[in-house]
Design a protein around this motif. Structure first.
Motif, PDB file in Angstrom:
ATOM      1  N   VAL A 197       0.972   8.547 -16.426  1.00 24.54           N
ATOM      2  CA  VAL A 197       0.743   9.691 -15.583  1.00 24.54           C
ATOM      3  C   VAL A 197       0.125   9.563 -14.365  1.00 24.54           C
ATOM      4  CG1 VAL A 197      -0.019  12.155 -15.422  1.00 24.54           C
ATOM      5  CG2 VAL A 197       1.158  11.384 -17.404  1.00 24.54           C
ATOM      6  N   LEU A 198      -1.041   8.715 -14.563  1.00 21.17           N
ATOM      7  CA  LEU A 198      -2.097   8.370 -13.522  1.00 21.17           C
ATOM      8  C   LEU A 198      -1.331   7.691 -12.238  1.00 21.17           C
ATOM      9  CD1 LEU A 198      -4.933   9.327 -13.211  1.00 21.17           C
ATOM     10  CD2 LEU A 198      -5.531   6.630 -13.797  1.00 21.17           C
ATOM     11  N   TRP A 199      -0.643   6.595 -12.714  1.00 17.26           N
ATOM     12  CA  TRP A 199      -0.078   5.800 -11.550  1.00 17.26           C
ATOM     13  C   TRP A 199       1.083   6.600 -10.992  1.00 17.26           C
ATOM     14  CZ3 TRP A 199      -0.078   1.765  -8.675  1.00 17.26           C
ATOM     15  CH2 TRP A 199       0.854   1.478  -8.104  1.00 17.26           C
ATOM     16  N   SER A 200       1.743   7.677 -11.714  1.00 20.08           N
ATOM     17  CA  SER A 200       2.992   8.452 -11.141  1.00 20.08           C
ATOM     18  C   SER A 200       2.194   9.403  -9.928  1.00 20.08           C
ATOM     19  CB  SER A 200       3.795   9.148 -12.304  1.00 20.08           C
ATOM     20  OG  SER A 200       2.860  10.112 -12.731  1.00 20.08           O
ATOM     21  N   VAL A 201       1.189   9.884 -10.319  1.00 21.42           N
ATOM     22  CA  VAL A 201       0.340  10.613  -9.291  1.00 21.42           C
ATOM     23  C   VAL A 201      -0.178   9.981  -8.184  1.00 21.42           C
ATOM     24  CG1 VAL A 201      -1.409  12.163  -9.066  1.00 21.42           C
ATOM     25  CG2 VAL A 201       0.020  12.389 -11.016  1.00 21.42           C
ATOM     26  N   LEU A 202      -0.932   8.876  -8.511  1.00 16.75           N
ATOM     27  CA  LEU A 202      -1.599   8.218  -7.437  1.00 16.75           C
ATOM     28  C   LEU A 202      -1.235   7.011  -6.981  1.00 16.75           C
ATOM     29  CD1 LEU A 202      -5.304   8.431  -9.163  1.00 16.75           C
ATOM     30  CD2 LEU A 202      -4.508   9.764  -7.675  1.00 16.75           C
ATOM     31  N   GLY A 203      -0.059   6.495  -7.436  1.00 17.04           N
ATOM     32  CA  GLY A 203       0.517   5.307  -7.065  1.00 17.04           C
ATOM     33  C   GLY A 203       0.808   5.314  -5.500  1.00 17.04           C
ATOM     34  N   PRO A 204       1.678   6.550  -4.978  1.00 16.30           N
ATOM     35  CA  PRO A 204       1.791   6.421  -3.656  1.00 16.30           C
ATOM     36  C   PRO A 204       0.802   6.308  -2.590  1.00 16.30           C
ATOM     37  CG  PRO A 204       3.195   8.130  -4.735  1.00 16.30           C
ATOM     38  CD  PRO A 204       2.102   7.491  -5.714  1.00 16.30           C
ATOM     39  N   LEU A 205      -0.156   6.916  -3.123  1.00 14.70           N
ATOM     40  CA  LEU A 205      -1.745   6.787  -2.096  1.00 14.70           C
ATOM     41  C   LEU A 205      -2.260   5.164  -2.330  1.00 14.70           C
ATOM     42  CD1 LEU A 205      -3.693   8.088  -0.405  1.00 14.70           C
ATOM     43  CD2 LEU A 205      -4.915   8.940  -2.449  1.00 14.70           C
ATOM     44  N   PHE A 206      -2.115   4.852  -3.488  1.00 12.96           N
ATOM     45  CA  PHE A 206      -2.714   3.464  -3.535  1.00 12.96           C
ATOM     46  C   PHE A 206      -1.735   2.601  -2.829  1.00 12.96           C
ATOM     47  CE2 PHE A 206      -1.492  -0.753  -5.676  1.00 12.96           C
ATOM     48  CZ  PHE A 206      -2.548  -1.326  -5.482  1.00 12.96           C
ATOM     49  N   LEU A 207      -0.400   2.560  -2.815  1.00 16.44           N
ATOM     50  CA  LEU A 207       0.540   1.654  -2.005  1.00 16.44           C
ATOM     51  C   LEU A 207       0.190   1.810  -0.520  1.00 16.44           C
ATOM     52  CD1 LEU A 207       3.719   2.094  -4.274  1.00 16.44           C
ATOM     53  CD2 LEU A 207       2.158   0.179  -4.058  1.00 16.44           C
ATOM     54  N   LEU A 208       0.072   3.151  -0.004  1.00 13.55           N
ATOM     55  CA  LEU A 208      -0.377   3.432   1.347  1.00 13.55           C
ATOM     56  C   LEU A 208      -1.526   2.668   1.846  1.00 13.55           C
ATOM     57  CD1 LEU A 208       0.552   4.959   3.817  1.00 13.55           C
ATOM     58  CD2 LEU A 208      -0.873   6.580   3.120  1.00 13.55           C
ATOM     59  N   MET A 209      -2.601   2.807   0.968  1.00 17.69           N
ATOM     60  CA  MET A 209      -3.840   2.315   1.374  1.00 17.69           C
ATOM     61  C   MET A 209      -3.875   0.765   1.198  1.00 17.69           C
ATOM     62  SD  MET A 209      -7.089   4.564   0.038  1.00 17.69           S
ATOM     63  CE  MET A 209      -8.005   3.670   1.054  1.00 17.69           C
ATOM     64  N   ARG A 210      -3.329   0.242  -0.018  1.00 17.62           N
ATOM     65  CA  ARG A 210      -2.941  -1.204  -0.075  1.00 17.62           C
ATOM     66  C   ARG A 210      -2.292  -1.818   1.082  1.00 17.62           C
ATOM     67  NH1 ARG A 210       1.214  -3.747  -3.768  1.00 17.62           N
ATOM     68  NH2 ARG A 210       2.413  -2.889  -2.089  1.00 17.62           N
ATOM     69  N   ASN A 211      -1.280  -1.274   1.486  1.00 17.99           N
ATOM     70  CA  ASN A 211      -0.301  -1.763   2.574  1.00 17.99           C
ATOM     71  C   ASN A 211      -1.001  -1.797   3.804  1.00 17.99           C
ATOM     72  OD1 ASN A 211       1.743  -2.260   0.574  1.00 17.99           O
ATOM     73  ND2 ASN A 211       2.864  -0.472   1.047  1.00 17.99           N
ATOM     74  N   PHE A 212      -1.895  -0.861   3.864  1.00 19.16           N
ATOM     75  CA  PHE A 212      -2.682  -0.755   5.350  1.00 19.16           C
ATOM     76  C   PHE A 212      -3.542  -1.817   5.437  1.00 19.16           C
ATOM     77  CE2 PHE A 212      -6.867   0.287   7.027  1.00 19.16           C
ATOM     78  CZ  PHE A 212      -6.486   0.546   8.334  1.00 19.16           C
ATOM     79  N   PHE A 213      -4.415  -2.383   4.428  1.00 16.16           N
ATOM     80  CA  PHE A 213      -5.257  -3.595   4.341  1.00 16.16           C
ATOM     81  C   PHE A 213      -4.402  -4.767   4.376  1.00 16.16           C
ATOM     82  CE2 PHE A 213      -8.246  -0.193   2.650  1.00 16.16           C
ATOM     83  CZ  PHE A 213      -9.348  -0.647   3.660  1.00 16.16           C
ATOM     84  N   LEU A 214      -3.454  -4.844   3.558  1.00 18.77           N
ATOM     85  CA  LEU A 214      -2.833  -6.073   3.714  1.00 18.77           C
ATOM     86  C   LEU A 214      -2.006  -6.423   4.855  1.00 18.77           C
ATOM     87  CD1 LEU A 214      -0.850  -5.918  -0.017  1.00 18.77           C
ATOM     88  CD2 LEU A 214      -2.843  -7.311   0.802  1.00 18.77           C
ATOM     89  N   THR A 215      -1.696  -5.460   5.735  1.00 20.52           N
ATOM     90  CA  THR A 215      -0.919  -5.462   7.024  1.00 20.52           C
ATOM     91  C   THR A 215      -1.933  -6.220   7.886  1.00 20.52           C
ATOM     92  OG1 THR A 215       0.306  -3.746   6.624  1.00 20.52           O
ATOM     93  CG2 THR A 215       0.213  -4.349   8.796  1.00 20.52           C
ATOM     94  N   ILE A 216      -3.165  -5.644   7.952  1.00 14.93           N
ATOM     95  CA  ILE A 216      -4.195  -6.017   8.574  1.00 14.93           C
ATOM     96  C   ILE A 216      -4.587  -7.543   8.592  1.00 14.93           C
ATOM     97  CG2 ILE A 216      -6.817  -5.902   9.306  1.00 14.93           C
ATOM     98  CD1 ILE A 216      -6.430  -2.940   9.020  1.00 14.93           C
ATOM     99  N   GLY A 217      -4.721  -7.769   7.242  1.00 12.64           N
ATOM    100  CA  GLY A 217      -4.883  -9.292   6.719  1.00 12.64           C
ATOM    101  C   GLY A 217      -3.750 -10.349   6.949  1.00 12.64           C
ATOM    102  N   ALA A 218      -2.775  -9.702   7.322  1.00 14.12           N
ATOM    103  CA  ALA A 218      -1.855 -10.721   7.860  1.00 14.12           C
ATOM    104  C   ALA A 218      -1.335 -10.908   9.011  1.00 14.12           C
ATOM    105  CB  ALA A 218      -0.072 -10.145   6.992  1.00 14.12           C
ATOM    106  N   LEU A 219      -2.137 -10.387   9.870  1.00 17.30           N
ATOM    107  CA  LEU A 219      -2.133 -10.339  11.376  1.00 17.30           C
ATOM    108  C   LEU A 219      -2.409 -11.768  11.734  1.00 17.30           C
ATOM    109  CD1 LEU A 219      -3.914  -7.145  12.643  1.00 17.30           C
ATOM    110  CD2 LEU A 219      -1.324  -7.509  12.417  1.00 17.30           C
TER     111      LEU A 219
END
Length: 219
Positions: A197-219
């Protein structure tokens, strides 16, 4: 690569980011409490980056290990909470909020640190390039565990940081009612975690934040 070898490799990559994510998180709580008038954590030797002082056998070792072993999409761990005497704070209701929010803020700063490690791993000159891949993998792990801790700890259920922030900000009657949840908070969260249940609720927010940092790190 065998499953055992893959598990050991994954554990080696995640060990340092997980240990420092939860250690710095707890030290941040204790440091802010000390600055706001409560020296309890300082006097007990908990304002140290030595992870041994903060390790919880289940939360720091067994729980992350189990989640890694079963390939959980939501890795999580925690350390022994630093002791805080909220009655000793200069302004207990306000300072409770400051002490609580210090942990997620520390994780946010560490997410930026691991983003830098990720970026550096991809930009090392030729003679140092062989350590680039381990740095990138550890950088990605550091981003993920710190983003998870930010999101997880801001859930408004005591004894998580978000719960303490809510208790400090809500009117007295609502604050007292929410604080009564604290003895059952971790049981509720563990159930939510292992049922998905926790992943289904918080997963989208986690993916959004994670991808933000990964995108910066890949520049």
């Amino acid at each position: 690569m065998s499953d055992a070898a893959q598990f050991i490799r994954t554990l080696a990559i995640w060990a340092i980011p997980v240990l420092f994510a939860i250690t710095v998180h707890e030290v941040a709580h204790g440091w802010v409490a000390w600055k706001r008038g409560d020296p309890t954590a300082m006097l007990m030797g908990r304002l140290t980056l030595n992870p041994i002082k903060h390790i919880d056998p289940f939360g720091t070792i067994l729980l992350p290990g189990i989640l890694l072993l079963f390939h959980s999409p939501f890795l999580f761990g925690y350390a022994k909470p630093v002791p805080v005497n909220f009655g000793g704070l200069k302004d207990p209701k306000r300072d409770m909020v400051l002490v609580a929010i210090a942990g997620p803020v520390a994780n946010l700063l560490m997410a930026f640190f691991w983003t830098l490690v990720l970026w550096l791993g991809g930009h090392l000159p030729g003679v140092l390039a062989y350590i680039g891949e381990p740095m990138q993998l550890m950088g990605e792990a550091g981003i993920m565990i710190n983003v998870i801790l930010i999101i997880f700890n801001l859930i408004p259920i005591p004894p998580l940081d978000g719960g303490r922030v809510a208790v400090g900000l809500l009117p007295a009657s609502a604050s007292i009612a929410l604080s009564r949840v604290e003895p059952y908070g971790f049981i509720i969260l563990i159930v939510l975690l292992f049922t998905g249940v926790l992943w289904s609720v918080l997963g989208p927010l986690f993916l959004l934040m994670r991808n933000f940092f990964l995108t910066i790190g890949a520049l």
